[in-house]
Write a protein that holds these residues in place. Structure first.
Motif, PDB file in Angstrom:
ATOM      1  N   LYS A  72       0.840  -1.174   0.000  1.00 55.94           N
ATOM      2  CA  LYS A  72       0.000   0.000   0.000  1.00 55.94           C
ATOM      3  C   LYS A  72       0.883   1.235   0.000  1.00 55.94           C
ATOM      4  O   LYS A  72       1.882   1.286   0.714  1.00 55.94           O
ATOM      5  N   LEU A  74       0.900   5.109   0.984  1.00 58.10           N
ATOM      6  CA  LEU A  74       0.108   6.051   1.770  1.00 58.10           C
ATOM      7  C   LEU A  74       0.098   7.422   1.150  1.00 58.10           C
ATOM      8  O   LEU A  74       1.131   7.935   0.743  1.00 58.10           O
ATOM      9  N   ARG A  78      -5.710  10.441   1.620  1.00 56.46           N
ATOM     10  CA  ARG A  78      -6.398   9.254   2.130  1.00 56.46           C
ATOM     11  C   ARG A  78      -7.072   8.402   1.057  1.00 56.46           C
ATOM     12  O   ARG A  78      -8.108   7.827   1.290  1.00 56.46           O
ATOM     13  N   GLN A  79      -6.413   8.303  -0.064  1.00 57.65           N
ATOM     14  CA  GLN A  79      -6.880   7.337  -1.059  1.00 57.65           C
ATOM     15  C   GLN A  79      -5.915   6.161  -1.056  1.00 57.65           C
ATOM     16  O   GLN A  79      -4.777   6.284  -0.642  1.00 57.65           O
ATOM     17  N   LEU A  80      -6.419   5.051  -1.531  1.00 55.73           N
ATOM     18  CA  LEU A  80      -5.597   3.852  -1.550  1.00 55.73           C
ATOM     19  C   LEU A  80      -4.825   3.741  -2.844  1.00 55.73           C
ATOM     20  O   LEU A  80      -5.368   3.977  -3.925  1.00 55.73           O
TER      21      LEU A  80
ATOM     22  N   LEU B  74      -0.941   8.700  10.205  1.00 56.69           N
ATOM     23  CA  LEU B  74      -1.425   7.867   9.111  1.00 56.69           C
ATOM     24  C   LEU B  74      -1.904   6.523   9.609  1.00 56.69           C
ATOM     25  O   LEU B  74      -1.240   5.870  10.392  1.00 56.69           O
ATOM     26  N   SER B  76      -3.716   2.829   8.147  1.00 56.19           N
ATOM     27  CA  SER B  76      -4.038   2.131   6.906  1.00 56.19           C
ATOM     28  C   SER B  76      -5.547   2.024   6.734  1.00 56.19           C
ATOM     29  O   SER B  76      -6.031   1.741   5.654  1.00 56.19           O
ATOM     30  N   ARG B  78      -7.363   4.380   6.580  1.00 57.91           N
ATOM     31  CA  ARG B  78      -7.624   5.643   5.904  1.00 57.91           C
ATOM     32  C   ARG B  78      -8.557   6.588   6.675  1.00 57.91           C
ATOM     33  O   ARG B  78      -9.320   7.312   6.074  1.00 57.91           O
ATOM     34  N   GLN B  79      -8.416   6.599   7.985  1.00 54.78           N
ATOM     35  CA  GLN B  79      -9.123   7.625   8.739  1.00 54.78           C
ATOM     36  C   GLN B  79      -8.109   8.664   9.177  1.00 54.78           C
ATOM     37  O   GLN B  79      -6.922   8.390   9.257  1.00 54.78           O
TER      38      GLN B  79
END
Lengths: 143, 143
Positions: A72, A74, A78-80, B74, B76, B78-79
């Motif tokens: 992943k 970062l 906050r998108q993947l 950060l 994972s 995504r909050q």
DNA sequence: CTGCGTGCAAAGTATTTGCAAACCG
DNA sequence: CGGTTTGCAAATACTTTGCACGCAG
């Protein structure tokens, strides 16, 4: 297709079923030296598979990430994003925020990394995210 | 309230208006040695301010982050999480995924960091995020 | 006063979930 | 066959935006 055989083996080793879509997904990620969002991967795959659902892409990418096959990336937006890194062993990545290319960095200290990046990639480091996760003494006990 | 005066000055220096809610927000973050989500901060603040909107919290936290007063943590999942770190100078953080406490780490190399964490915090490092962002030679030129 | 700050309601949007049908082994 | 995998539709949930009013400077 040598590559496909490799992906085939990869999936088998993980105990996942080998489906055409999974192979294609791995192929897309493997050929791209950049990190991609699930939607981007989906758009690429839809050229070959008309009925490919976006959720399938999400599910597979998540699964592969869980197995450590892809990693992943970062983003503060906050998108993947995901990146297929064939390199094994402890190392980190230098990612270009503009073209999204990813470069492996073997040394681990950030100062050293900056040097290596300047020398090898001739890139500029604008920021780095370094966060060490774990459990503090109190919480480790409670587990 | 000494603290409040400090936050007052802080806001002034940033060219932001000093409002009771902003002071309270800073106070909540400043007293907490853990990272918090906007919603958590909101819930705490609503004890004192009945009519506080969640968007206001988001806006202020984002603003403060932009000014470098608080830092984004950060995840994972995504909050968004934020942490008020009064420490200046180059350093990193060790965050506990369980209780969310944050510890400053002065050394930068990850190996060294693990050692320091084991020694000082007696914590366990389960993972770390290290990502160096920047522009590669090609993109740096195009700017 | 004058514009930044805020509440409220509403929109956005990436991501996730449920479930029946299709498919791999 | 039997359990994964997938498509489709719908739901989630976090975060953002618009706009009118209120308050700091």
């Amino acid at each position: 297709m040598e590559k496909n055989t490799a992906y085939h083996t990869l999936l088998k080793n993980l105990g996942l079923k080998v489906t055409p879509k999974r192979l294609a997904l791995l192929s897309v990620l493997g050929e791209e030296h950049r990190y991609l969002s699930p939607e981007e991967v989906w758009k690429k795959l839809r050229r070959s598979f008309k009925n490919l659902g976006l959720p399938t892409v999400y599910r597979n990418m998540e699964e592969l990430e869980r197995h450590g096959v892809i990693s992943k990336v970062l983003h503060s937006n906050r998108q993947l994003y995901y990146y297929f890194c064939p390199k094994t062993g402890h190392h980190h990545h230098f990612v270009c925020l503009e073209c999204r290319i990813v470069e492996d960095i073997s040394v681990c200290a950030v100062r050293e990394m900056e040097k290596e990046i300047k020398r090898r990639v001739k890139g500029t480091v604008t920021s780095h995210i370094l966060q060490v996760n774990g459990l503090c003494s109190g919480c480790a006990g409670k587990q």
